[in-house]
Design a protein around this motif. Sequence first.
Motif, short mmCIF file in Angstrom:
data_model
loop_
_atom_site.label_atom_id
_atom_site.label_comp_id
_atom_site.label_asym_id
_atom_site.label_seq_id
_atom_site.Cartn_x
_atom_site.Cartn_y
_atom_site.Cartn_z
N SER A 5 0.80 -1.23 0.00
CA SER A 5 0.00 0.00 0.00
C SER A 5 0.83 1.28 0.00
O SER A 5 0.27 2.37 -0.07
CB SER A 5 -0.95 0.01 1.20
N HIS A 6 2.17 1.16 0.06
CA HIS A 6 2.99 2.38 0.12
C HIS A 6 4.44 2.04 -0.28
O HIS A 6 5.14 1.35 0.47
CB HIS A 6 2.95 2.95 1.54
N ALA A 7 4.84 2.49 -1.47
CA ALA A 7 6.20 2.20 -1.96
C ALA A 7 6.73 3.38 -2.75
O ALA A 7 5.96 4.23 -3.21
CB ALA A 7 6.18 0.95 -2.84
N HIS A 8 8.05 3.43 -2.89
CA HIS A 8 8.70 4.51 -3.65
C HIS A 8 9.64 3.90 -4.69
O HIS A 8 10.86 3.98 -4.55
CB HIS A 8 9.50 5.42 -2.70
N TYR A 9 9.07 3.28 -5.72
CA TYR A 9 9.91 2.65 -6.75
C TYR A 9 10.54 3.66 -7.71
O TYR A 9 11.35 3.28 -8.55
CB TYR A 9 9.12 1.58 -7.51
N GLY A 92 -1.17 11.94 -1.40
CA GLY A 92 -0.18 11.57 -0.41
C GLY A 92 1.20 11.44 -1.01
O GLY A 92 1.33 11.43 -2.25
N GLU A 93 2.26 11.36 -0.21
CA GLU A 93 2.03 11.34 1.21
C GLU A 93 2.12 12.75 1.76
O GLU A 93 3.02 13.51 1.41
CB GLU A 93 3.03 10.41 1.93
N ILE A 94 1.15 13.07 2.61
CA ILE A 94 1.04 14.41 3.18
C ILE A 94 0.98 14.27 4.71
O ILE A 94 0.69 13.19 5.22
CB ILE A 94 -0.22 15.14 2.67
N LEU A 151 -3.05 5.96 7.95
CA LEU A 151 -1.85 6.40 8.68
C LEU A 151 -0.76 5.42 8.25
O LEU A 151 -0.78 4.25 8.63
CB LEU A 151 -2.06 6.34 10.19
N HIS A 152 0.15 5.90 7.42
CA HIS A 152 1.14 5.00 6.84
C HIS A 152 2.28 4.77 7.82
O HIS A 152 2.57 5.62 8.66
CB HIS A 152 1.61 5.56 5.48
N CYS A 153 2.89 3.58 7.70
CA CYS A 153 4.02 3.20 8.56
C CYS A 153 3.72 3.52 10.02
O CYS A 153 4.44 4.30 10.66
CB CYS A 153 5.28 3.92 8.10
N THR A 201 5.58 -1.56 2.37
CA THR A 201 7.03 -1.62 2.55
C THR A 201 7.64 -0.26 2.90
O THR A 201 8.61 -0.19 3.63
CB THR A 201 7.73 -2.10 1.26
N ASP A 202 7.09 0.83 2.32
CA ASP A 202 7.77 2.14 2.32
C ASP A 202 9.16 1.99 1.70
O ASP A 202 10.09 2.73 2.05
CB ASP A 202 7.86 2.74 3.72
N CYS A 203 9.31 1.02 0.79
CA CYS A 203 10.61 0.79 0.18
C CYS A 203 11.04 2.00 -0.64
O CYS A 203 10.18 2.70 -1.16
CB CYS A 203 10.58 -0.49 -0.69
#
Length: 254
Positions: A5-9, A92-94, A151-153, A201-203
């Motif tokens: 649900s949240h990654a930075h590829y 997002g992400e904000i 609410l991420h991570c 992941t927030d990878c």
Amino acid sequence: MFFDSHAHYDDERFDADRAALLDSFKQNGIDYVVNIGTNLETSQKCLDLCEKYDFVYAALGFYPEDVDGIGEDDILKLEKLCRENKKVVAIGEIGLDYHQNNTPKDTQMYWFERQLQLAEKLDLPVAIHMRDSTKDTLDILQKSSVKTGVLHCFSGSCETAEIALKMGFYISFSGTVTFKNAKNVAEAAKIVPDDRILIETDCPYLSPEPNRGKRNSSLNLKYTAAKLAELRGTTMEEIAYITSCNAKRMYNIK
Ligand code: NI
């Protein structure tokens, strides 16, 4: 199987092997990824990834450390990107980050509220970054009219999780839940209802154990899911299933 649900590829740490990595996802049970923007440049990169990969969706926005110096014209550009692209599923992400604290608090709050208004206008959920700023972040969210988000991570307490759940928000757990010193996170992971939990992941950041410290990717979701399963007394498959259903519902992906 998994919905990251949240990654930075778009991150440069994937430049050497991005295509090979993303091409391997289907056979490794990674069904969906939401790639998260942090400013206009990375938001555009999110859209480029959406175009290349059918399983990638995007959240676009200005990260709290990236709002310094932006103006109303940047919000208009953001709105245009969101309106023109069907695969934009969130703003997002904000949020607010008082840990790094490079950007004045009132500047962060102003643009956080402004982007919440945009999410409301576009009827999109929000992906929230909140670090050392729980009270202000929750106060601002409570005053806003956004209907839902994540609410991420998540790294807060059970009390914080409960406030967010009451507001209709989802709680997303990352690799930090596998860290030995993350007792708070583990406790919160036990109390989030089955229909409100997400996994991410927030990878390239925050690799779970046993890969802590290395570059993260969605291939590591199984470790985070296994830990969540242990904490919640269920199976990794069940965690994969419920977090996928929840992410599709929240991001409104059919
Ligand atoms: Ni992130």
